[in-house]
Design a protein around this motif. Sequence first.
Motif, short mmCIF file in Angstrom:
data_model
loop_
_atom_site.label_atom_id
_atom_site.label_comp_id
_atom_site.label_asym_id
_atom_site.label_seq_id
_atom_site.Cartn_x
_atom_site.Cartn_y
_atom_site.Cartn_z
N GLN A 29 8.74 1.80 0.64
CA GLN A 29 7.94 1.09 -0.35
C GLN A 29 8.84 0.45 -1.42
O GLN A 29 9.82 1.04 -1.87
CB GLN A 29 6.96 2.04 -1.04
N ALA A 33 5.38 -3.49 -6.98
CA ALA A 33 4.04 -3.29 -6.41
C ALA A 33 4.14 -2.82 -4.96
O ALA A 33 4.92 -3.36 -4.18
CB ALA A 33 3.26 -4.60 -6.48
N PRO A 34 3.37 -1.79 -4.58
CA PRO A 34 3.40 -1.29 -3.21
C PRO A 34 3.00 -2.37 -2.21
O PRO A 34 2.26 -3.30 -2.53
CB PRO A 34 2.38 -0.14 -3.23
N GLY A 36 1.20 -4.53 0.43
CA GLY A 36 -0.19 -4.75 0.83
C GLY A 36 -1.23 -4.44 -0.23
O GLY A 36 -2.42 -4.41 0.08
N LYS A 37 -0.84 -4.22 -1.47
CA LYS A 37 -1.81 -3.92 -2.52
C LYS A 37 -2.26 -5.20 -3.22
O LYS A 37 -2.01 -6.31 -2.76
CB LYS A 37 -1.21 -2.93 -3.51
N VAL A 38 -2.96 -5.03 -4.34
CA VAL A 38 -3.52 -6.18 -5.06
C VAL A 38 -2.42 -7.18 -5.41
O VAL A 38 -1.36 -6.81 -5.92
CB VAL A 38 -4.23 -5.72 -6.35
N LYS A 40 -0.68 -8.72 -3.25
CA LYS A 40 0.26 -8.82 -2.14
C LYS A 40 -0.45 -8.89 -0.80
O LYS A 40 0.21 -8.91 0.24
CB LYS A 40 1.23 -7.63 -2.17
N THR A 41 -1.77 -8.90 -0.80
CA THR A 41 -2.54 -9.11 0.42
C THR A 41 -3.29 -10.44 0.29
O THR A 41 -4.30 -10.52 -0.39
CB THR A 41 -3.54 -7.97 0.67
N GLY A 96 6.74 -6.77 0.93
CA GLY A 96 5.46 -6.10 0.82
C GLY A 96 4.27 -7.01 0.96
O GLY A 96 3.13 -6.53 0.98
N ASP A 97 4.48 -8.31 1.09
CA ASP A 97 3.36 -9.24 1.27
C ASP A 97 2.74 -9.05 2.65
O ASP A 97 3.45 -8.91 3.66
CB ASP A 97 3.83 -10.69 1.13
N ARG A 98 1.41 -9.08 2.68
CA ARG A 98 0.66 -9.04 3.93
C ARG A 98 -0.31 -10.22 3.89
O ARG A 98 -1.27 -10.23 3.11
CB ARG A 98 -0.11 -7.72 4.08
#
Length: 315
Positions: A29, A33-34, A36-38, A40-41, A96-98
Amino acid sequence: MSATSVPGASRSLPGPIPTIPELDQYQDQPKQAPAGKVGKTGVLEMRFVDRGDKTILRDMYRKTPLLVQQALYWDEALPTMPCVYMISTSGSVLQGDRLFLTIEMEPGSLAHVTTQSATKVHRMDANHASQLQKVVLAENSYLELMPGVTIPHRNARYYARTDITVDPTATLLFSEIVMSGRKYHDGGEMFVYDLYSTMIKAERPDGKNLFTEKLVIEPARFPVRYGGIMGDHDVFGNVILLTPKEHADAILEEIVPGRDGKVVSGASRLPNDAGLIFKVLGPESEPVKAKVRDFWSLVRKAVLDTTIPPVPLWG
């Protein structure tokens, strides 16, 4: 706007994030920002519909950092075709982007979808970034999905997958142009990214598999400067054309493979009479783009009996 947009609505992701071996070592991680979180998704869903007098972007859903504002009709050769620019509000693809993209082409619709600029995959020290794309083309639809070049920065880890469902009467022109990196940054960043992995899979509406192509580049593990791979070339262009066989036959007859100066290009047939695949290697992005434009011109002429737009002043 011609589309309905609900940017704040709750919506499930378009599909599960796949587990692939080359990403196993990039699951830590980020300290920020983790994954796939707000923020980053990113989700972008578009549906194009033939209204008779023109095609419209009938439905659109967006979730930051992906954004579309509205469809434009600037192509004088095809004034009924909407042209859509995909925008990233973060300016680049970050660790971390999804990202999830879905494009649905209803019967008889046509569209041109691109990006507002190059896709820069930023330097990473944790995790990875991914983009999953789903493209569905109904009968007699036509889509040009032609994003700008992709530029992976130092230590970038990027995975992209494109799943295509295409009716036998439809046409999809999908191009990817990948740089070796920031060639002129700080003395040159060429092939110093950690991972670039991309997969394209196509099938018919009844589920019949047409083909699968996968490309995995890990320059630190498997050098790419050998003959038969990249050699002394720095830019790679990959173009997929899914179209009825009669169009593919006509286009293939017009292509002259081989070397043009420092640019090498060629085309071959895809399995199951799915269409053609066209590949280009070059020293810089502009001559590779020019070869892709030449192929694009052949596609427009064969499928729609018209021309492509001139090179824009800003392009």
